[in-house]
Design a protein around this motif. Structure first.
Motif, PDB file in Angstrom:
ATOM      1  N   SER A 175      33.880  34.994  23.011  1.00  0.00           N
ATOM      2  CA  SER A 175      34.921  34.050  23.428  1.00  0.00           C
ATOM      3  C   SER A 175      36.107  34.124  22.487  1.00  0.00           C
ATOM      4  CB  SER A 175      34.368  32.623  23.452  1.00  0.00           C
ATOM      5  OG  SER A 175      34.151  32.140  22.135  1.00  0.00           O
ATOM      6  N   ALA A 176      37.253  33.644  22.956  1.00  0.00           N
ATOM      7  CA  ALA A 176      38.462  33.662  22.127  1.00  0.00           C
ATOM      8  C   ALA A 176      38.277  32.791  20.885  1.00  0.00           C
ATOM      9  CB  ALA A 176      39.658  33.180  22.946  1.00  0.00           C
ATOM     10  N   ILE A 177      37.678  31.614  21.060  1.00  0.00           N
ATOM     11  CA  ILE A 177      37.452  30.720  19.927  1.00  0.00           C
ATOM     12  C   ILE A 177      36.473  31.354  18.938  1.00  0.00           C
ATOM     13  CG2 ILE A 177      36.507  28.495  19.212  1.00  0.00           C
ATOM     14  CD1 ILE A 177      39.219  28.284  20.479  1.00  0.00           C
TER      15      ILE A 177
ATOM     16  N   VAL B 165      29.569  34.189  12.543  1.00  0.00           N
ATOM     17  CA  VAL B 165      30.388  33.085  13.048  1.00  0.00           C
ATOM     18  C   VAL B 165      30.888  33.385  14.457  1.00  0.00           C
ATOM     19  CG1 VAL B 165      32.556  31.821  12.727  1.00  0.00           C
ATOM     20  CG2 VAL B 165      31.057  32.244  10.775  1.00  0.00           C
ATOM     21  N   ALA B 166      31.380  34.604  14.684  1.00  0.00           N
ATOM     22  CA  ALA B 166      31.874  34.972  16.017  1.00  0.00           C
ATOM     23  C   ALA B 166      30.765  34.880  17.055  1.00  0.00           C
ATOM     24  CB  ALA B 166      32.451  36.390  15.982  1.00  0.00           C
ATOM     25  N   TRP B 167      29.576  35.319  16.702  1.00  0.00           N
ATOM     26  CA  TRP B 167      28.448  35.276  17.644  1.00  0.00           C
ATOM     27  C   TRP B 167      28.009  33.839  17.924  1.00  0.00           C
ATOM     28  CZ3 TRP B 167      23.079  34.062  16.835  1.00  0.00           C
ATOM     29  CH2 TRP B 167      22.262  34.356  17.920  1.00  0.00           C
ATOM     30  N   LEU B 168      27.847  33.052  16.879  1.00  0.00           N
ATOM     31  CA  LEU B 168      27.370  31.669  17.048  1.00  0.00           C
ATOM     32  C   LEU B 168      28.380  30.816  17.824  1.00  0.00           C
ATOM     33  CD1 LEU B 168      25.838  31.030  13.503  1.00  0.00           C
ATOM     34  CD2 LEU B 168      24.586  31.217  15.670  1.00  0.00           C
ATOM     35  N   VAL B 169      29.651  30.900  17.450  1.00  0.00           N
ATOM     36  CA  VAL B 169      30.667  30.094  18.131  1.00  0.00           C
ATOM     37  C   VAL B 169      30.844  30.557  19.573  1.00  0.00           C
ATOM     38  CG1 VAL B 169      33.104  29.408  18.122  1.00  0.00           C
ATOM     39  CG2 VAL B 169      31.841  29.545  15.969  1.00  0.00           C
ATOM     40  N   SER B 170      30.758  31.849  19.811  1.00  0.00           N
ATOM     41  CA  SER B 170      30.875  32.369  21.178  1.00  0.00           C
ATOM     42  C   SER B 170      29.716  31.890  22.043  1.00  0.00           C
ATOM     43  CB  SER B 170      30.933  33.897  21.170  1.00  0.00           C
ATOM     44  OG  SER B 170      32.121  34.356  20.574  1.00  0.00           O
ATOM     45  N   ARG B 171      28.520  31.869  21.488  1.00  0.00           N
ATOM     46  CA  ARG B 171      27.361  31.362  22.242  1.00  0.00           C
ATOM     47  C   ARG B 171      27.579  29.913  22.670  1.00  0.00           C
ATOM     48  NH1 ARG B 171      22.321  33.927  21.689  1.00  0.00           N
ATOM     49  NH2 ARG B 171      21.606  32.235  23.050  1.00  0.00           N
ATOM     50  N   ALA B 172      28.267  29.150  21.808  1.00  0.00           N
ATOM     51  CA  ALA B 172      28.474  27.732  22.100  1.00  0.00           C
ATOM     52  C   ALA B 172      29.668  27.483  23.017  1.00  0.00           C
ATOM     53  CB  ALA B 172      28.676  26.965  20.789  1.00  0.00           C
ATOM     54  N   THR B 173      30.630  28.402  23.036  1.00  0.00           N
ATOM     55  CA  THR B 173      31.877  28.140  23.773  1.00  0.00           C
ATOM     56  C   THR B 173      32.112  29.062  24.967  1.00  0.00           C
ATOM     57  OG1 THR B 173      33.121  29.609  22.286  1.00  0.00           O
ATOM     58  CG2 THR B 173      32.982  27.271  21.679  1.00  0.00           C
TER      59      THR B 173
ATOM     60  N   ASN C 143      45.196  32.187  26.117  1.00  0.00           N
ATOM     61  CA  ASN C 143      46.518  31.700  26.493  1.00  0.00           C
ATOM     62  C   ASN C 143      47.188  30.863  25.412  1.00  0.00           C
ATOM     63  OD1 ASN C 143      46.253  32.885  29.075  1.00  0.00           O
ATOM     64  ND2 ASN C 143      45.090  31.118  29.812  1.00  0.00           N
ATOM     65  N   ARG C 144      46.413  30.452  24.416  1.00  0.00           N
ATOM     66  CA  ARG C 144      46.987  29.643  23.329  1.00  0.00           C
ATOM     67  C   ARG C 144      47.563  30.517  22.209  1.00  0.00           C
ATOM     68  NH1 ARG C 144      41.613  26.072  22.831  1.00  0.00           N
ATOM     69  NH2 ARG C 144      40.829  28.136  23.410  1.00  0.00           N
ATOM     70  N   HIS C 145      47.390  31.805  22.303  1.00  0.00           N
ATOM     71  CA  HIS C 145      47.936  32.781  21.339  1.00  0.00           C
ATOM     72  C   HIS C 145      47.341  32.651  19.937  1.00  0.00           C
ATOM     73  CE1 HIS C 145      50.770  33.670  24.473  1.00  0.00           C
ATOM     74  NE2 HIS C 145      51.400  32.503  24.367  1.00  0.00           N
ATOM     75  N   LEU C 146      46.202  31.982  19.797  1.00  0.00           N
ATOM     76  CA  LEU C 146      45.588  31.831  18.478  1.00  0.00           C
ATOM     77  C   LEU C 146      45.228  33.192  17.874  1.00  0.00           C
ATOM     78  CD1 LEU C 146      43.168  28.786  18.939  1.00  0.00           C
ATOM     79  CD2 LEU C 146      45.264  28.864  17.580  1.00  0.00           C
ATOM     80  N   LEU C 147      44.599  34.036  18.679  1.00  0.00           N
ATOM     81  CA  LEU C 147      44.167  35.344  18.181  1.00  0.00           C
ATOM     82  C   LEU C 147      45.348  36.224  17.813  1.00  0.00           C
ATOM     83  CD1 LEU C 147      41.208  36.171  20.585  1.00  0.00           C
ATOM     84  CD2 LEU C 147      41.083  36.011  18.096  1.00  0.00           C
ATOM     85  N   ARG C 148      46.366  36.193  18.644  1.00  0.00           N
ATOM     86  CA  ARG C 148      47.517  37.063  18.407  1.00  0.00           C
ATOM     87  C   ARG C 148      48.259  36.663  17.134  1.00  0.00           C
ATOM     88  NH1 ARG C 148      50.890  39.170  23.578  1.00  0.00           N
ATOM     89  NH2 ARG C 148      51.800  41.036  22.650  1.00  0.00           N
ATOM     90  N   ILE C 149      48.455  35.374  16.963  1.00  0.00           N
ATOM     91  CA  ILE C 149      49.161  34.896  15.774  1.00  0.00           C
ATOM     92  C   ILE C 149      48.303  35.093  14.529  1.00  0.00           C
ATOM     93  CG2 ILE C 149      50.101  32.849  14.630  1.00  0.00           C
ATOM     94  CD1 ILE C 149      50.853  31.807  17.435  1.00  0.00           C
ATOM     95  N   GLY C 150      47.022  34.703  14.626  1.00  0.00           N
ATOM     96  CA  GLY C 150      46.124  34.813  13.473  1.00  0.00           C
ATOM     97  C   GLY C 150      45.952  36.241  12.995  1.00  0.00           C
ATOM     98  N   SER C 151      45.708  37.156  13.928  1.00  0.00           N
ATOM     99  CA  SER C 151      45.501  38.554  13.530  1.00  0.00           C
ATOM    100  C   SER C 151      46.796  39.192  13.037  1.00  0.00           C
ATOM    101  CB  SER C 151      44.913  39.362  14.698  1.00  0.00           C
ATOM    102  OG  SER C 151      45.692  39.213  15.865  1.00  0.00           O
ATOM    103  N   SER C 152      47.935  38.779  13.575  1.00  0.00           N
ATOM    104  CA  SER C 152      49.219  39.305  13.092  1.00  0.00           C
ATOM    105  C   SER C 152      49.472  38.885  11.656  1.00  0.00           C
ATOM    106  CB  SER C 152      50.365  38.805  13.980  1.00  0.00           C
ATOM    107  OG  SER C 152      50.239  39.301  15.290  1.00  0.00           O
TER     108      SER C 152
END
Length: 499
Positions: free
Chosen positions: A428-430, A469-477, A121-130
């Motif tokens: 996770s999104a983060i 990074v995606a795996w480790l951060v997702s495990r934590a969040t 909902n924070r649009h981080l992924l959409r803005i970052g990937s764009s």
């Protein structure tokens, strides 16, 4: 008539056909879904040929033959890696992505899919990937313009800038008005042209030059290691050689994250049609890659007494086609090179347009009519094309280097996130955002430090870092989300049912 007149007639016919297809697509484009994804109505053979044509670009007819002409068959590991990567992409990504993007609130772009799949909902992924799309695709589109300038310079003696702008304007016109459907239909026609040219040139060349044994002798006389796929093992330890081969073949990792290719998966009519498209697409890719390799090797033999040199190596296909065919047929073969260049440029411009309109403009909350959104999309195409043209003003730019940089950027930043999105419900999104950003930074830094980029193609460290990074951060969040779980299960059920 002169040879050049015949060739220009053939190219004029081709250009007119592309503009005509763009006009037909324009008449069928009514809203932003039509403009960006053809309303998910691509048939398997259209999706397969358009994906192949938009993937290979001028790299297949100019970059790859040029690399093999200079370095021998060892450079073919790029093609081998790409064949493996493309098959895996069609097999394991295409059906799931087609299903999941429809299930996740009808996502019509990769950035919107990331956001809707992970409920960001924070649009981080959409803005970052764009933003990543806009940065790397600007370089990618620029590589096409460089190829266009070199094409007309080598084939007709035009000034580099004249050829570059001529192709850029034609491509821009049919992309501006035809949108995704126009790009896909023209890509399909261009894919057929590329196939015919890459099969015809080596066959005619072999017939004209003698049998395979004579040809092989001439090639090895120029470069004893030209036909040795494992020539890197000759003067180095097996570890160094193996790393060099892996680094070259690692181009295949990039497929999972190329927006202009995987968007074709999203546009299929059903997930089940990915299987038929895979068979068509992989057959096309295998034969065209083989044709490019043979063309380069034949060029080594033919130009043995008058080598092309580093500044002209990427024109070996163009020169052979002009030498072996009637000028009118040679013009059609040359049109295939333009097809390769223009198909990729048009597809990339559409993805950039979608990033600007669907993924950046829409999240501002402003309301706009369907017609206004389409016009904004066209403005996005124009903006990216202008910036890419500025980058392409330098005629000394290497097509292969520009392509490899952009390819690594997408493959490293998006590839692991796409795979985790489709196969791991606990992403996770983060985690996705942190991984994507880390991979993009690694590619930007690694690719601009010569000792590092010479030792290993930047896509490899970038891909690994993004995945970890995606795996480790997702495990934590990670926090359970009923909507995500429900959609993931629905996707798995649909794909399993239609497999």
């Amino acid at each position: 008539m002169s040879d050049q007149t015949f060739q220009m007639i053939a190219i004029a016919i081709y250009m007119a056909a592309m503009l005509g297809i763009g006009y037909v697509a324009y008449r069928r484009t009514n809203n932003i879904d039509d403009y960006m994804l053809a309303d998910r109505g691509l048939k398997p053979w259209v999706a397969a040929l358009s994906a192949g044509a938009s993937d290979m670009s001028g790299w297949l007819l100019m970059g790859l033959p040029g690399a093999i002409y200079l370095g021998g068959l060892h450079a073919a590991w790029i093609g081998i890696g790409l064949l493996i990567g493309a098959w895996l992409n069609w097999k394991y990504v295409a059906p799931r992505l087609r299903s999941y993007t429809a299930i996740s609130e009808n996502a019509i772009t990769i950035p919107s899919f990331f956001e809707k799949r992970l409920k960001d909902n924070r649009h981080l992924l959409r803005i970052g990937s764009s933003l990543i799309i806009l940065v790397f695709f600007t370089f990618y589109v620029s590589s096409g313009m460089v190829a266009a300038g070199k094409f007309f310079e080598a084939s007709f003696g035009w000034p580099y800038l004249s050829g570059m702008f001529f192709v850029a304007v034609i491509t821009l016109l049919y992309t501006l008005f035809g949108g995704f459907l126009g790009a896909s239909l023209t890509d399909m026609v261009q894919g057929v042209l590329m196939f015919a040219a890459l099969i015809a040139v080596p066959i005619v060349a072999v017939i004209r030059m003698g049998d395979f044994q004579t040809l092989g002798s001439r090639i090895t006389a120029v470069n004893p290691d030209a036909l040795n796929l494992f020539s890197s093992f000759n003067d180095s330890s097996w570890i160094v050689a193996a790393v060099a081969i892996f680094s070259t073949a690692a181009w295949g990792l990039g497929y999972f994250g190329q927006p202009h290719i995987i968007v074709r998966f999203m546009a299929l009519r059903t997930p089940g049609e990915a299987k038929a498209a895979r068979g068509i697409g992989m057959s096309w890719m295998f034969l065209t890659t083989l044709g490019a390799v043979f063309t380069a090797l034949i060029g080594i033999a033919y130009f043995a007494d008058n080598p092309l040199g580093k500044e002209r190596n990427e024109t070996v296909f163009l020169l052979l086609s002009q030498l072996f065919f009637h000028p009118l047929i040679a013009g059609l073969v040359l049109a295939a090179v333009l097809a390769a260049i223009m198909s990729t440029m048009s597809s990339q411009l559409i993805v950039c347009s979608s990033a600007l309109v669907e993924d950046l403009y829409n999240i501002t909350g402003r309301k706009a009519s369907p017609k206004k959104l389409v016009n904004l999309g066209r403005f996005g195409v124009l903006l990216v094309a202008v910036i890419a043209a500025v980058i392409a003003l330098d005629p000394s730019s290497s097509i292969l280097k520009l392509v490899s940089f952009a390819w690594a950027g997408f493959g490293a930043a998006f590839g692991p996130v796409v795979l985790l999105s489709l196969y791991w419900r606990k992403l996770s999104a983060i985690g996705a955002f942190a991984g994507m950003l880390s991979g993009a930074v690694i590619v930007l830094v690694w690719g601009n430090i010569k000792p590092l980029s010479a030792a290993m193609y930047e896509i490899v460290p970038g891909f690994i870092v993004t995945l970890l990074v995606a795996w480790l951060v997702s495990r934590a969040t990670y926090r359970p989300n009923p909507n995500i779980d429900s959609e993931f299960s629905e996707m798995e059920k649909e794909v399993s049912f239609k497999a």
